[in-house]
Design an enzyme around this catalytic site. Structure first.
Site, PDB file in Angstrom:
ATOM      1  N   TYR A 159      66.000  18.237 -53.077  1.00  0.00           N
ATOM      2  CA  TYR A 159      66.644  17.327 -52.127  1.00  0.00           C
ATOM      3  C   TYR A 159      65.594  16.578 -51.313  1.00  0.00           C
ATOM      4  O   TYR A 159      65.662  15.350 -51.156  1.00  0.00           O
ATOM      5  CB  TYR A 159      67.568  18.126 -51.213  1.00  0.00           C
ATOM      6  N   SER A 203      69.179   7.855 -46.346  1.00  0.00           N
ATOM      7  CA  SER A 203      68.270   8.924 -46.731  1.00  0.00           C
ATOM      8  C   SER A 203      68.596  10.148 -45.886  1.00  0.00           C
ATOM      9  O   SER A 203      69.755  10.549 -45.790  1.00  0.00           O
ATOM     10  CB  SER A 203      66.811   8.479 -46.567  1.00  0.00           C
ATOM     11  N   LYS A 238      64.863  12.441 -51.304  1.00  0.00           N
ATOM     12  CA  LYS A 238      64.996  11.611 -50.114  1.00  0.00           C
ATOM     13  C   LYS A 238      63.671  10.961 -49.722  1.00  0.00           C
ATOM     14  O   LYS A 238      63.655   9.845 -49.192  1.00  0.00           O
ATOM     15  CB  LYS A 238      65.558  12.448 -48.960  1.00  0.00           C
TER      16      LYS A 238
END
Length: 244
Positions: free
Chosen positions: A142, A128, A146
């Protein structure tokens, strides 16, 4: 790791490659996957399989090939990812879907395909980011991808309690990889900064004011595969120089 088969997506470069090489040193049989054959073929000792995690049929075929070549998969490292930054206003549907398709959907596909091989022992180690634990300014897609990846890992850990299979996520800060190089170029283009000043933006984002080396992340992955980490499960492990 002798007798263990590890599959690392995005294994031709950066963090994925470092994890592949660390596992091979310990005796594991390693398959590295990625969209481009060239980088995969430079990972000496690993079996290269071209596979695009954003394409369900490619993942099905790629995992089948890996299994045919090297047997059941005991260690699954969903590492393939793309890092793009944009405000939400500048994140169109295409960009959002591209980030999710690789960073979150891709991890789901790879884990789901590998998991049936893990009867009484297995390790799932998702790569991650520190952005999975906090908001990263100017990178909504993004950051969301994650965070979602950590949620997936925690849910799987809860689902499989009591077995010899563990699920954990590694959450590095800025690591000295091609992603930093690419981001440096983007910052230079957007702001007119010099290369050194643009790079310093990312160095300064790590509390210890240096870029993390890929070997540091690989070392954490190797530890999670060892016997002394068998009770570590459902964790998001920061490798970020002191983030809280």
């Amino acid at each position: 790791m002798k007798g263990r088969h590890a599959l690392i997506s995005g294994g031709g470069t950066g963090i994925g490659r470092a994890i592949a090489e660390a596992l091979m040193v310990e005796g594991a049989t390693v398959t590295v996957t990625g969209r481009r054959a060239g980088p995969l073929q430079t990972v000496t000792g690993a079996a290269p399989v071209v596979m695009d995690v954003a394409d369900p049929s490619s993942v099905t075929a790629g995992i089948a090939t890996a299994r045919d070549q090297n047997g059941p998969i005991h260690i699954c490292v969903p590492n393939a990812g793309i890092a793009v930054g944009a405000s939400l206003a500048k994140t169109d549907e295409e960009m959002w879907r591209a980030v999710m398709a690789t960073n979150l959907d891709g991890a789901y596909r790879v884990i789901r395909a590998c998991l049936p091989d893990m009867d009484d022992w297995g390790r799932v180690i998702a790569v991650s980011s520190i952005a999975g634990l906090k908001g990263l300014k100017g990178a909504a897609a993004y950051t969301a991808s994650k965070h979602g990846l950590i949620g997936l890992i925690r849910a799987l850990a809860a689902d499989h309690l009591g077995r010899g299979v563990t699920f954990n996520a590694l959450c590095p800060g800025y690591v000295d990889t091609d992603i930093v190089t690419d981001n440096t170029a983007r910052i230079m283009s957007r702001t007119g900064m010099s290369e050194s000043d643009a790079r310093e933006v990312m160095i300064g984002a790590n509390p210890h004011r240096r870029l993390i080396e890929v070997e540091e992340v690989a070392g954490a992955a190797l530890w999670l595969c060892g016997a002394n980490a068998r009770s570590v499960n459902g964790q998001a492990i920061q490798i970020a120089g002191g983030e809280f």
